[in-house]
Write a protein that holds these residues in place. Structure first.
Motif, PDB file in Angstrom:
ATOM      1  N   LEU A 367      39.896  37.461  35.241  1.00 24.33           N
ATOM      2  CA  LEU A 367      38.498  37.833  35.052  1.00 24.33           C
ATOM      3  C   LEU A 367      38.295  39.200  35.684  1.00 24.33           C
ATOM      4  CD1 LEU A 367      35.509  37.034  34.336  1.00 24.33           C
ATOM      5  CD2 LEU A 367      35.350  36.180  36.676  1.00 24.33           C
ATOM      6  N   LEU A 368      37.621  40.087  34.980  1.00 26.27           N
ATOM      7  CA  LEU A 368      37.412  41.442  35.455  1.00 26.27           C
ATOM      8  C   LEU A 368      35.934  41.663  35.716  1.00 26.27           C
ATOM      9  CD1 LEU A 368      38.896  44.112  36.001  1.00 26.27           C
ATOM     10  CD2 LEU A 368      38.457  44.736  33.607  1.00 26.27           C
ATOM     11  N   VAL A 374      40.111  39.322  39.190  1.00 29.99           N
ATOM     12  CA  VAL A 374      40.282  37.971  39.719  1.00 29.99           C
ATOM     13  C   VAL A 374      41.433  37.319  38.960  1.00 29.99           C
ATOM     14  CG1 VAL A 374      39.150  35.782  40.236  1.00 29.99           C
ATOM     15  CG2 VAL A 374      37.793  37.894  40.130  1.00 29.99           C
ATOM     16  N   VAL A 375      42.521  36.992  39.669  1.00 23.99           N
ATOM     17  CA  VAL A 375      43.736  36.483  39.028  1.00 23.99           C
ATOM     18  C   VAL A 375      43.949  35.029  39.424  1.00 23.99           C
ATOM     19  CG1 VAL A 375      46.207  36.795  38.687  1.00 23.99           C
ATOM     20  CG2 VAL A 375      44.749  38.785  39.135  1.00 23.99           C
ATOM     21  N   PRO A 376      43.867  34.096  38.472  1.00 28.54           N
ATOM     22  CA  PRO A 376      44.142  32.695  38.772  1.00 28.54           C
ATOM     23  C   PRO A 376      45.636  32.410  38.763  1.00 28.54           C
ATOM     24  CG  PRO A 376      43.458  32.912  36.494  1.00 28.54           C
ATOM     25  CD  PRO A 376      43.411  34.301  37.088  1.00 28.54           C
ATOM     26  N   ALA A 387      41.290  44.489  44.336  1.00 34.37           N
ATOM     27  CA  ALA A 387      40.388  45.628  44.151  1.00 34.37           C
ATOM     28  C   ALA A 387      40.878  46.479  42.983  1.00 34.37           C
ATOM     29  CB  ALA A 387      40.322  46.460  45.428  1.00 34.37           C
ATOM     30  N   THR A 388      40.026  46.702  41.984  1.00 41.05           N
ATOM     31  CA  THR A 388      40.455  47.444  40.804  1.00 41.05           C
ATOM     32  C   THR A 388      40.740  48.917  41.116  1.00 41.05           C
ATOM     33  OG1 THR A 388      38.123  47.801  40.231  1.00 41.05           O
ATOM     34  CG2 THR A 388      39.256  45.957  39.184  1.00 41.05           C
ATOM     35  N   GLU A 389      40.119  49.480  42.143  1.00 48.59           N
ATOM     36  CA  GLU A 389      40.312  50.885  42.454  1.00 48.59           C
ATOM     37  C   GLU A 389      41.661  51.139  43.121  1.00 48.59           C
ATOM     38  OE1 GLU A 389      39.654  54.855  42.442  1.00 48.59           O
ATOM     39  OE2 GLU A 389      38.422  53.309  41.485  1.00 48.59           O
ATOM     40  N   SER A 390      42.069  50.233  44.032  1.00 44.81           N
ATOM     41  CA  SER A 390      43.266  50.485  44.830  1.00 44.81           C
ATOM     42  C   SER A 390      44.437  49.561  44.521  1.00 44.81           C
ATOM     43  CB  SER A 390      42.923  50.336  46.318  1.00 44.81           C
ATOM     44  OG  SER A 390      42.548  48.988  46.606  1.00 44.81           O
ATOM     45  N   GLY A 391      44.176  48.424  43.868  1.00 44.73           N
ATOM     46  CA  GLY A 391      45.241  47.443  43.654  1.00 44.73           C
ATOM     47  C   GLY A 391      45.532  46.595  44.868  1.00 44.73           C
ATOM     48  N   ARG A 392      44.636  46.600  45.854  1.00 48.70           N
ATOM     49  CA  ARG A 392      44.840  45.820  47.086  1.00 48.70           C
ATOM     50  C   ARG A 392      44.296  44.409  46.894  1.00 48.70           C
ATOM     51  NH1 ARG A 392      41.561  44.644  51.512  1.00 48.70           N
ATOM     52  NH2 ARG A 392      39.898  45.925  50.590  1.00 48.70           N
ATOM     53  N   ALA A 393      45.127  43.398  47.220  1.00 47.50           N
ATOM     54  CA  ALA A 393      44.666  42.007  47.221  1.00 47.50           C
ATOM     55  C   ALA A 393      43.919  41.761  48.526  1.00 47.50           C
ATOM     56  CB  ALA A 393      45.845  41.051  47.087  1.00 47.50           C
ATOM     57  N   LEU A 430      29.948  36.922  43.767  1.00 45.05           N
ATOM     58  CA  LEU A 430      31.286  37.432  43.482  1.00 45.05           C
ATOM     59  C   LEU A 430      31.818  38.174  44.689  1.00 45.05           C
ATOM     60  CD1 LEU A 430      30.558  38.864  39.941  1.00 45.05           C
ATOM     61  CD2 LEU A 430      31.824  36.795  40.438  1.00 45.05           C
ATOM     62  N   PRO A 431      33.027  37.828  45.171  1.00 41.33           N
ATOM     63  CA  PRO A 431      33.623  38.588  46.288  1.00 41.33           C
ATOM     64  C   PRO A 431      33.844  40.047  45.900  1.00 41.33           C
ATOM     65  CG  PRO A 431      34.785  36.506  45.925  1.00 41.33           C
ATOM     66  CD  PRO A 431      33.873  36.706  44.761  1.00 41.33           C
ATOM     67  N   VAL A 432      33.638  40.947  46.846  1.00 37.72           N
ATOM     68  CA  VAL A 432      33.851  42.377  46.609  1.00 37.72           C
ATOM     69  C   VAL A 432      34.815  42.905  47.658  1.00 37.72           C
ATOM     70  CG1 VAL A 432      31.636  42.724  45.494  1.00 37.72           C
ATOM     71  CG2 VAL A 432      31.816  42.965  47.973  1.00 37.72           C
ATOM     72  N   PRO A 433      35.572  43.967  47.354  1.00 36.93           N
ATOM     73  CA  PRO A 433      36.521  44.531  48.317  1.00 36.93           C
ATOM     74  C   PRO A 433      35.835  45.030  49.571  1.00 36.93           C
ATOM     75  CG  PRO A 433      36.905  45.397  46.101  1.00 36.93           C
ATOM     76  CD  PRO A 433      35.621  44.642  46.036  1.00 36.93           C
TER      77      PRO A 433
END
Length: 433
Positions: A367-368, A374-376, A387-393, A430-433
């Protein structure tokens, strides 16, 4: 696509917990369980089968879920009471909903702005704020069809097919139900593919022949808008693309004939491209995305089907790309080996990469949101937030299980819904970075 994941099939495994429900039945009514990890509230504990994220297509702002449920006929013996997971990790759930049988991911094709359970017998709408059942519509699979046969939703209705007819039942709002007969000369064997909010698309054939036609009817049931013969070998796959402009992607039965984009309002072909694999398709405002080679992704221009760029396994690597998601700025490609990469939508350049601690398969539908991918994962891996900007989980939601299915995720734009096997959680904001 856009900000949405698409939908796909799941396995048929199911499981059962052993344990005593104690006095929990005195809590919330029906199948709704309130509270989080240590809540004492609850309802009946039963087994079930699978959670749906929309077969089709689930948008940010849409939550679609499925659960297999037997309706009608003689009443079965009550299932053995089952306990909930004893703990959760990550965001505290606002409510928890439990189904009585295994859920069926991928059965519901379309978007609804409320969480929905789909079953063998039909669909149940849930109140996104409480998890209470607000409506139930019976819609079992046609005779001879599998239990997870697709259903189509759109324009506040559930669309199904009966011999020679397209049928609609009201789900939400003031929309009315209807049953529209197609012209007899088209045939009576109908398959529905999707709804774009204005039109419902499908194909129809005559029993005992290979003749088949594609068609579109108004979502209000007022009229057949168009029909045309399918290709000589027959379009074996039709996908309603979520572009807001009414587009259909069709795959001819003859691989040499290629993949075609149709104008949904007329049925007229807009362009045809090479067919190099049709396991999935996706779209954003500028591109159509299709499989490439032995496991990659290729981007075609939406306006003319010309090739733009591709992502392929390098020499010495073997992986398969799953259906990607796009925010029109970047394309996020998930692979079955657990690697996730972000690519510039214009030229395909890699922006970042992340290795997840688990493998993925076609049931893992991401889900984007505006800031988060958001990766199940599998039942024991939980839901990972990237985080879509940095790729950090940056966080993970898990429960104590057990389970055999992967997690599924969806959102109504305000709340996040996540679940696996028999349990669906509302995680609130929704959780945010």
């Amino acid at each position: 696509m856009g900000t949405t994941p698409s939908e796909g099939p799941a396995g048929e495994a199911s499981w059962q917990w052993d344990g005593d429900d104690g006095d929990r039945a005195a809590g919330a009514p029906g199948d709704v369980l309130t509270g989080g990890a240590d809540s004492d509230g609850g309802g009946p504990w039963t087994t079930r089968r699978r959670l749906l994220t929309g077969a089709g297509v689930l948008a940010a702002g849409a939550a679609v879920w499925g659960v297999s449920r037997s309706l009608g006929g003689s009443r079965p013996a009550p299932p053995k009471p089952q306990p909930l997971p004893t703990r959760v990790g990550g965001p505290e759930p606002a409510w928890v909903h439990r189904g009585s049988e295994p859920m069926t991911p991928g059965r519901l094709n379309g978007r609804l702005f409320a969480p929905v359970y789909v079953s063998r017998g039909g669909v149940r709408l849930l109140d996104p704020a409480t998890g209470d059942v607000t409506a139930t519509v019976e819609a079992g699979p046609p005779k001879g069809f599998p239990d997870d046969s697709p259903l189509v939703v759109g324009a506040g209705r559930l669309f199904t097919a009966s011999p020679g007819h397209v049928d609609a039942r009201t789900l939400v709002g003031p929309a009315a139900g209807w049953s529209l007969p197609l012209p007899a000369e088209l045939g009576d064997l109908i398959t529905l593919y999707g709804c774009d909010g204005r039109l419902v698309y499908g194909s129809v054939a005559t029993r005992g022949t290979l003749r088949r036609s594609l068609f579109a009817v108004e979502a209000t049931g007022n009229a057949l808008v168009w029909s045309r013969p399918a290709a000589e070998r027959g379009e074996t796959s039709v996908t309603v693309l979520d572009t807001g402009a009414g587009r259909l992607l069709t795959v001819d039965g003859d691989p040499s004939a290629g993949v075609s984009l149709l104008d949904g309002t007329t049925g007229r072909p807009l362009w045809t491209a090479e067919n190099s694999g049709t396991a999935w398709s996706g779209v954003d405002q500028r591109h159509v995305y299709l499989p490439a080679g032995s496991g990659g992704v290729r981007a075609l221009r939406l306006e003319d089907g010309s090739p733009r760029w591709s992502v392929l396994p390098p020499a010495g690597e073997e992986w398969r790309a799953l259906p990607p998601v796009s925010d029109d700025f970047r394309l996020y490609v998930l692979r079955d080996n657990g690697l996730v990469t972000a690519h510039a939508a214009d030229g395909g350049e890699e922006v970042w990469r992340l290795r997840l601690p688990f493998r993925l398969d076609r049931r893992c539908r991401p889900l984007l949101t505006s800031t988060t991918l958001v990766v199940p994962g599998p039942a024991d891996a939980g839901v990972h937030f990237v985080a879509t900007e940095s790729g950090r989980a940056f966080t993970t939601f898990t429960d104590s299980g057990p389970g055999v299915d992967v997690w599924s995720v969806a959102s109504d734009g305000t709340r996040l819904f996540a679940g696996h096997d028999s349990t669906l959680y509302c995680l609130g904001a929704l959780p945010v970075p």
